[in-house]
Scaffold this motif. Structure first.
Motif, PDB file in Angstrom:
ATOM      1  N   ASP A   1       0.906  -1.274   0.107  1.00 11.17           N
ATOM      2  CA  ASP A   1      -0.055  -0.189  -0.129  1.00 11.17           C
ATOM      3  C   ASP A   1       0.913   1.085  -0.041  1.00 11.17           C
ATOM      4  OD1 ASP A   1      -2.382   1.436  -0.099  1.00 11.17           O
ATOM      5  OD2 ASP A   1      -2.539   1.493   2.000  1.00 11.17           O
ATOM      6  N   MET A   2       1.878   1.340  -0.628  1.00 17.00           N
ATOM      7  CA  MET A   2       2.708   2.423  -0.930  1.00 17.00           C
ATOM      8  C   MET A   2       2.489   2.976  -2.143  1.00 17.00           C
ATOM      9  SD  MET A   2       6.818   0.977   0.050  1.00 17.00           S
ATOM     10  CE  MET A   2       7.183   1.076   1.682  1.00 17.00           C
ATOM     11  N   HIS A   3       2.821   4.365  -2.095  1.00 16.11           N
ATOM     12  CA  HIS A   3       2.461   5.207  -3.451  1.00 16.11           C
ATOM     13  C   HIS A   3       3.680   5.445  -4.360  1.00 16.11           C
ATOM     14  CE1 HIS A   3       2.884   8.607  -0.311  1.00 16.11           C
ATOM     15  NE2 HIS A   3       3.613   8.783  -1.486  1.00 16.11           N
ATOM     16  N   LEU A   4       3.641   6.075  -5.555  1.00 21.37           N
ATOM     17  CA  LEU A   4       4.769   6.387  -6.194  1.00 21.37           C
ATOM     18  C   LEU A   4       4.731   7.936  -6.426  1.00 21.37           C
ATOM     19  CD1 LEU A   4       6.980   5.692  -8.137  1.00 21.37           C
ATOM     20  CD2 LEU A   4       5.454   5.623 -10.003  1.00 21.37           C
ATOM     21  N   GLU A   5       5.653   8.575  -5.943  1.00 18.10           N
ATOM     22  CA  GLU A   5       5.943  10.167  -5.874  1.00 18.10           C
ATOM     23  C   GLU A   5       6.755  10.304  -7.247  1.00 18.10           C
ATOM     24  OE1 GLU A   5       7.736  13.571  -3.145  1.00 18.10           O
ATOM     25  OE2 GLU A   5       6.105  12.052  -2.383  1.00 18.10           O
ATOM     26  N   ILE A   6       6.207  11.285  -8.032  1.00 14.59           N
ATOM     27  CA  ILE A   6       7.172  11.786  -9.123  1.00 14.59           C
ATOM     28  C   ILE A   6       7.288  13.173  -9.430  1.00 14.59           C
ATOM     29  CG2 ILE A   6       6.849  11.897 -11.695  1.00 14.59           C
ATOM     30  CD1 ILE A   6       5.278   9.286 -11.601  1.00 14.59           C
ATOM     31  N   HIS A   7       8.382  13.294  -9.455  1.00 20.30           N
ATOM     32  CA  HIS A   7       8.929  15.008  -9.694  1.00 20.30           C
ATOM     33  C   HIS A   7       9.409  15.028 -11.279  1.00 20.30           C
ATOM     34  CE1 HIS A   7      11.886  18.387  -8.497  1.00 20.30           C
ATOM     35  NE2 HIS A   7      11.064  18.844  -9.141  1.00 20.30           N
ATOM     36  N   LEU A   8       8.947  15.713 -12.028  1.00 17.54           N
ATOM     37  CA  LEU A   8       8.978  15.679 -13.316  1.00 17.54           C
ATOM     38  C   LEU A   8       8.338  17.103 -13.938  1.00 17.54           C
ATOM     39  CD1 LEU A   8      10.173  14.366 -16.090  1.00 17.54           C
ATOM     40  CD2 LEU A   8       7.774  12.943 -16.135  1.00 17.54           C
ATOM     41  N   GLU A   9       8.945  17.568 -15.086  1.00 18.36           N
ATOM     42  CA  GLU A   9       8.351  18.839 -15.318  1.00 18.36           C
ATOM     43  C   GLU A   9       7.106  18.587 -16.360  1.00 18.36           C
ATOM     44  OE1 GLU A   9      12.980  19.186 -15.388  1.00 18.36           O
ATOM     45  OE2 GLU A   9      11.567  17.476 -16.156  1.00 18.36           O
ATOM     46  N   GLY A  10       6.197  19.360 -16.238  1.00 18.22           N
ATOM     47  CA  GLY A  10       4.664  19.302 -16.747  1.00 18.22           C
ATOM     48  C   GLY A  10       4.875  18.911 -18.338  1.00 18.22           C
ATOM     49  N   PRO A  11       5.713  19.575 -18.956  1.00 20.90           N
ATOM     50  CA  PRO A  11       5.449  19.017 -20.707  1.00 20.90           C
ATOM     51  C   PRO A  11       5.935  17.464 -20.674  1.00 20.90           C
ATOM     52  CG  PRO A  11       6.533  21.173 -20.455  1.00 20.90           C
ATOM     53  CD  PRO A  11       6.241  20.684 -19.105  1.00 20.90           C
ATOM     54  N   ARG A  12       6.970  17.144 -20.028  1.00 20.15           N
ATOM     55  CA  ARG A  12       7.397  15.611 -19.997  1.00 20.15           C
ATOM     56  C   ARG A  12       6.262  14.864 -19.149  1.00 20.15           C
ATOM     57  NH1 ARG A  12      12.781  14.898 -17.626  1.00 20.15           N
ATOM     58  NH2 ARG A  12      12.781  12.903 -18.852  1.00 20.15           N
ATOM     59  N   LEU A  13       5.635  15.077 -18.223  1.00 18.64           N
ATOM     60  CA  LEU A  13       4.785  14.441 -17.548  1.00 18.64           C
ATOM     61  C   LEU A  13       3.410  14.155 -18.171  1.00 18.64           C
ATOM     62  CD1 LEU A  13       3.860  13.317 -14.871  1.00 18.64           C
ATOM     63  CD2 LEU A  13       3.052  15.754 -14.109  1.00 18.64           C
ATOM     64  N   ALA A  14       2.827  15.368 -19.144  1.00 19.35           N
ATOM     65  CA  ALA A  14       1.666  15.294 -19.692  1.00 19.35           C
ATOM     66  C   ALA A  14       1.496  13.942 -20.608  1.00 19.35           C
ATOM     67  CB  ALA A  14       1.424  16.407 -20.542  1.00 19.35           C
ATOM     68  N   PRO A  15       2.544  13.435 -21.361  1.00 17.82           N
ATOM     69  CA  PRO A  15       2.293  12.412 -22.191  1.00 17.82           C
ATOM     70  C   PRO A  15       2.195  11.068 -21.463  1.00 17.82           C
ATOM     71  CG  PRO A  15       4.011  13.514 -22.832  1.00 17.82           C
ATOM     72  CD  PRO A  15       3.710  14.043 -21.640  1.00 17.82           C
ATOM     73  N   ILE A  16       2.837  10.821 -20.214  1.00 19.79           N
ATOM     74  CA  ILE A  16       2.876   9.546 -19.532  1.00 19.79           C
ATOM     75  C   ILE A  16       1.552   9.652 -18.359  1.00 19.79           C
ATOM     76  CG2 ILE A  16       5.219   9.215 -19.820  1.00 19.79           C
ATOM     77  CD1 ILE A  16       5.650   9.801 -16.839  1.00 19.79           C
TER      78      ILE A  16
END
Length: 266
Positions: A127-142
Protein backbone atom coordinates in the motif's frame (compact mmCIF):
# COMPACT_ATOMS: atom_id res chain seq x y z
CA UNK A 1 -7.47 23.78 7.05
CA UNK A 2 -3.95 22.54 6.31
CA UNK A 3 -2.66 20.46 9.22
CA UNK A 4 0.40 18.77 7.70
CA UNK A 5 3.58 19.72 5.89
CA UNK A 6 3.78 16.88 3.37
CA UNK A 7 7.05 17.79 1.70
CA UNK A 8 10.17 18.64 3.67
CA UNK A 9 13.77 17.45 3.61
CA UNK A 10 15.63 16.69 6.82
CA UNK A 11 19.34 15.87 7.06
CA UNK A 12 21.74 16.35 9.94
CA UNK A 13 24.88 16.07 7.80
CA UNK A 14 25.66 17.00 4.20
CA UNK A 15 27.44 14.07 2.56
CA UNK A 16 26.48 13.98 -1.10
CA UNK A 17 26.58 11.05 -3.50
CA UNK A 18 28.89 11.23 -6.50
CA UNK A 19 27.30 13.24 -9.29
CA UNK A 20 24.83 15.11 -7.09
CA UNK A 21 23.50 18.03 -9.10
CA UNK A 22 23.23 20.28 -6.05
CA UNK A 23 24.75 20.12 -2.57
CA UNK A 24 23.41 22.50 0.10
CA UNK A 25 25.79 24.53 2.19
CA UNK A 26 24.46 23.41 5.56
CA UNK A 27 22.32 20.74 7.24
CA UNK A 28 18.55 20.88 7.66
CA UNK A 29 18.10 19.54 11.19
CA UNK A 30 14.95 17.83 12.38
CA UNK A 31 14.68 20.20 15.33
CA UNK A 32 14.52 23.21 12.98
CA UNK A 33 11.73 21.68 10.91
CA UNK A 34 9.81 20.76 14.05
CA UNK A 35 10.12 24.37 15.23
CA UNK A 36 8.58 25.57 11.96
CA UNK A 37 5.68 23.14 12.37
CA UNK A 38 5.08 24.15 15.98
CA UNK A 39 5.16 27.86 15.12
CA UNK A 40 2.33 27.35 12.60
CA UNK A 41 0.30 24.92 14.67
CA UNK A 42 0.89 22.08 12.21
CA UNK A 43 0.26 18.58 13.52
CA UNK A 44 2.90 16.61 11.61
CA UNK A 45 4.30 15.98 8.19
CA UNK A 46 6.27 13.97 5.67
CA UNK A 47 10.02 13.79 5.19
CA UNK A 48 10.97 13.27 1.55
CA UNK A 49 14.37 11.84 0.71
CA UNK A 50 16.55 14.64 -0.62
CA UNK A 51 18.18 14.09 -4.01
CA UNK A 52 21.83 14.64 -3.02
CA UNK A 53 21.66 11.61 -0.68
CA UNK A 54 20.53 9.29 -3.45
CA UNK A 55 19.07 6.01 -2.20
CA UNK A 56 20.82 6.19 1.19
CA UNK A 57 17.69 6.74 3.25
CA UNK A 58 19.43 6.31 6.60
CA UNK A 59 19.18 9.95 7.70
CA UNK A 60 15.48 10.08 6.88
CA UNK A 61 14.84 6.83 8.74
CA UNK A 62 16.83 8.09 11.73
CA UNK A 63 14.67 11.21 11.84
CA UNK A 64 11.48 9.14 11.60
CA UNK A 65 12.65 7.00 14.51
CA UNK A 66 12.39 10.09 16.73
CA UNK A 67 8.87 11.00 15.56
CA UNK A 68 5.32 9.93 16.35
CA UNK A 69 4.25 7.47 13.64
CA UNK A 70 0.65 8.63 13.88
CA UNK A 71 1.70 12.14 12.76
CA UNK A 72 4.82 11.69 10.62
CA UNK A 73 5.82 9.56 7.63
CA UNK A 74 8.49 9.34 4.95
CA UNK A 75 8.97 8.98 1.20
CA UNK A 76 12.14 7.19 0.13
CA UNK A 77 14.31 6.78 -2.95
CA UNK A 78 15.24 3.22 -3.96
CA UNK A 79 16.76 1.38 -6.88
CA UNK A 80 14.21 -0.11 -9.30
CA UNK A 81 15.27 -3.62 -8.29
CA UNK A 82 14.85 -2.97 -4.56
CA UNK A 83 13.97 -6.15 -2.71
CA UNK A 84 10.72 -6.73 -0.87
CA UNK A 85 12.73 -7.15 2.32
CA UNK A 86 14.30 -3.70 1.89
CA UNK A 87 10.89 -2.14 1.30
CA UNK A 88 9.55 -3.91 4.37
CA UNK A 89 12.33 -2.39 6.47
CA UNK A 90 11.60 1.05 5.08
CA UNK A 91 7.88 0.61 5.68
CA UNK A 92 8.68 -0.43 9.24
CA UNK A 93 10.53 2.88 9.64
CA UNK A 94 7.44 4.85 8.62
CA UNK A 95 8.01 5.13 4.85
CA UNK A 96 4.80 5.20 2.80
CA UNK A 97 5.99 6.01 -0.71
CA UNK A 98 8.81 5.84 -3.27
CA UNK A 99 9.97 8.91 -5.15
CA UNK A 100 11.18 9.21 -8.73
CA UNK A 101 13.10 12.46 -9.23
CA UNK A 102 13.12 12.78 -13.02
CA UNK A 103 13.72 16.48 -13.65
CA UNK A 104 16.50 17.95 -15.77
CA UNK A 105 16.50 15.26 -18.40
CA UNK A 106 16.60 12.17 -16.21
CA UNK A 107 15.26 9.15 -18.04
CA UNK A 108 11.60 8.34 -17.43
CA UNK A 109 11.35 4.66 -16.45
CA UNK A 110 9.70 2.37 -18.97
CA UNK A 111 6.45 1.43 -17.26
CA UNK A 112 6.37 -1.82 -19.23
CA UNK A 113 9.85 -2.89 -18.17
CA UNK A 114 9.87 -6.11 -16.14
CA UNK A 115 11.86 -4.59 -13.27
CA UNK A 116 9.57 -1.56 -13.06
CA UNK A 117 6.46 -3.73 -13.15
CA UNK A 118 7.91 -5.84 -10.34
CA UNK A 119 8.60 -2.67 -8.33
CA UNK A 120 5.02 -1.50 -8.81
CA UNK A 121 3.74 -4.88 -7.64
CA UNK A 122 5.86 -4.55 -4.50
CA UNK A 123 4.40 -1.08 -3.87
CA UNK A 124 0.84 -2.37 -4.34
CA UNK A 125 1.45 -5.22 -1.90
CA UNK A 126 2.57 -2.72 0.76
CA UNK A 127 0.00 0.00 0.00
CA UNK A 128 2.83 2.37 -0.92
CA UNK A 129 2.44 5.15 -3.45
CA UNK A 130 4.68 6.44 -6.23
CA UNK A 131 5.74 10.08 -6.05
CA UNK A 132 6.98 11.75 -9.22
CA UNK A 133 8.99 14.94 -9.70
CA UNK A 134 8.90 15.76 -13.40
CA UNK A 135 8.41 18.83 -15.58
CA UNK A 136 4.85 19.28 -16.84
CA UNK A 137 5.56 18.95 -20.59
CA UNK A 138 7.33 15.62 -19.98
CA UNK A 139 4.73 14.51 -17.46
CA UNK A 140 1.70 15.13 -19.66
CA UNK A 141 2.26 12.28 -22.17
CA UNK A 142 2.65 9.65 -19.46
CA UNK A 143 -0.20 10.72 -17.17
CA UNK A 144 -2.71 8.27 -18.72
CA UNK A 145 -0.33 5.36 -18.16
CA UNK A 146 0.48 6.54 -14.63
CA UNK A 147 -3.21 6.66 -13.75
CA UNK A 148 -3.53 2.98 -14.69
CA UNK A 149 -0.60 1.56 -12.73
CA UNK A 150 -2.71 0.22 -9.89
CA UNK A 151 -0.90 2.38 -7.32
CA UNK A 152 -1.60 5.89 -6.09
CA UNK A 153 0.54 8.46 -7.88
CA UNK A 154 1.55 11.73 -6.20
CA UNK A 155 2.74 14.55 -8.47
CA UNK A 156 5.23 16.95 -6.91
CA UNK A 157 5.27 20.74 -7.03
CA UNK A 158 1.97 21.45 -8.84
CA UNK A 159 3.17 19.23 -11.69
CA UNK A 160 5.68 21.96 -12.67
CA UNK A 161 3.36 23.58 -15.23
CA UNK A 162 4.97 25.28 -18.22
CA UNK A 163 2.34 27.76 -19.44
CA UNK A 164 1.13 30.85 -17.64
CA UNK A 165 -2.50 30.28 -18.68
CA UNK A 166 -3.84 27.06 -17.11
CA UNK A 167 -6.06 26.19 -20.08
CA UNK A 168 -2.98 26.28 -22.34
CA UNK A 169 -0.86 24.07 -20.12
CA UNK A 170 -0.20 20.55 -21.49
CA UNK A 171 0.03 18.98 -18.05
CA UNK A 172 -3.31 20.43 -16.96
CA UNK A 173 -4.92 19.44 -20.24
CA UNK A 174 -3.66 15.90 -19.67
CA UNK A 175 -5.23 15.86 -16.21
CA UNK A 176 -8.49 17.16 -17.67
CA UNK A 177 -8.49 14.46 -20.34
CA UNK A 178 -8.20 11.60 -17.85
CA UNK A 179 -11.41 9.62 -17.55
CA UNK A 180 -10.47 8.41 -14.05
CA UNK A 181 -8.44 10.55 -11.62
CA UNK A 182 -8.94 8.44 -8.48
CA UNK A 183 -5.30 7.31 -8.45
CA UNK A 184 -3.89 10.81 -8.97
CA UNK A 185 -2.81 13.16 -6.16
CA UNK A 186 -0.95 16.48 -6.29
CA UNK A 187 1.36 18.27 -3.89
CA UNK A 188 0.95 22.02 -3.74
CA UNK A 189 4.52 22.88 -2.87
CA UNK A 190 7.55 24.89 -4.06
CA UNK A 191 5.74 27.53 -6.09
CA UNK A 192 9.14 29.20 -6.60
CA UNK A 193 10.25 26.32 -8.83
CA UNK A 194 7.84 27.63 -11.48
CA UNK A 195 8.66 31.04 -13.09
CA UNK A 196 5.11 32.43 -12.83
CA UNK A 197 2.16 32.59 -10.46
CA UNK A 198 0.80 29.08 -9.98
CA UNK A 199 -2.29 30.06 -7.96
CA UNK A 200 -4.54 29.84 -11.08
CA UNK A 201 -3.08 26.41 -11.83
CA UNK A 202 -3.82 25.33 -8.27
CA UNK A 203 -7.43 26.41 -8.68
CA UNK A 204 -7.68 24.51 -11.96
CA UNK A 205 -6.31 21.36 -10.35
CA UNK A 206 -8.78 21.66 -7.49
CA UNK A 207 -11.60 21.87 -10.01
CA UNK A 208 -10.42 18.70 -11.75
CA UNK A 209 -9.36 16.45 -8.87
CA UNK A 210 -11.45 14.80 -6.18
CA UNK A 211 -11.59 17.09 -3.15
CA UNK A 212 -9.35 14.88 -1.03
CA UNK A 213 -6.50 14.46 -3.53
CA UNK A 214 -4.32 17.46 -2.70
CA UNK A 215 -1.74 17.98 0.06
CA UNK A 216 0.47 20.94 0.89
CA UNK A 217 4.23 20.97 1.42
CA UNK A 218 6.75 23.60 2.43
CA UNK A 219 9.67 22.11 0.44
CA UNK A 220 11.84 23.21 3.39
CA UNK A 221 14.77 23.98 3.38
CA UNK A 222 14.03 25.13 -0.21
CA UNK A 223 17.16 23.63 -1.77
CA UNK A 224 18.58 25.66 -4.65
CA UNK A 225 16.25 28.52 -3.68
CA UNK A 226 17.43 29.23 -0.13
CA UNK A 227 18.14 32.88 -0.88
CA UNK A 228 14.61 33.73 -2.02
CA UNK A 229 12.34 31.34 -0.14
CA UNK A 230 11.65 30.77 3.53
CA UNK A 231 9.14 28.87 5.63
CA UNK A 232 7.18 31.95 6.64
CA UNK A 233 6.70 32.96 3.02
CA UNK A 234 5.54 29.60 1.70
CA UNK A 235 3.21 29.16 4.66
CA UNK A 236 1.67 32.59 4.04
CA UNK A 237 1.01 31.63 0.41
CA UNK A 238 -0.69 28.38 1.40
CA UNK A 239 -3.86 30.22 2.38
CA UNK A 240 -4.22 31.48 -1.21
CA UNK A 241 -4.12 28.05 -2.84
CA UNK A 242 -7.62 26.90 -1.96
CA UNK A 243 -6.83 23.67 -0.09
CA UNK A 244 -9.75 23.38 2.33
CA UNK A 245 -8.61 20.31 4.26
CA UNK A 246 -5.76 17.83 3.91
CA UNK A 247 -6.96 15.37 6.52
CA UNK A 248 -8.42 12.68 4.23
CA UNK A 249 -5.50 12.87 1.78
CA UNK A 250 -2.82 12.43 4.44
CA UNK A 251 -4.68 9.47 5.88
CA UNK A 252 -4.91 7.85 2.45
CA UNK A 253 -1.33 8.51 1.35
CA UNK A 254 0.63 8.41 4.58
CA UNK A 255 -1.57 6.66 7.13
CA UNK A 256 -1.17 9.55 9.56
CA UNK A 257 -3.51 11.96 11.27
CA UNK A 258 -6.17 9.48 12.40
CA UNK A 259 -5.63 10.36 16.05
CA UNK A 260 -6.32 14.06 15.60
CA UNK A 261 -9.36 15.64 17.17
CA UNK A 262 -12.04 16.24 14.54
CA UNK A 263 -12.08 19.96 15.23
CA UNK A 264 -8.36 20.15 14.42
CA UNK A 265 -8.53 18.12 11.25
CA UNK A 266 -11.44 19.86 9.58
Amino acid sequence: MIRFDCHAHVYETVTAIDGARYVPAKPAPLCDWRAHLDARGLSGGVIVQVSFLGSDNSQMCAALSDLDRTRFAGVCVVAPDVSGEQLDRLAGSGVRGVRWNLVRGAAVPDLQDRTIRALLQKLRARDMHLEIHLEGPRLAPILPALSELGVRVVIDHFGLPSETVPKDDPMLRAVSDLSDRQALFFKFSAHYRVPFDVAPHAQELLSLLPSDHVVWGSDWPHTQHEERANYAGVWALSSCLGVVSDRAAVRTLYGIGSGLNDSLGS
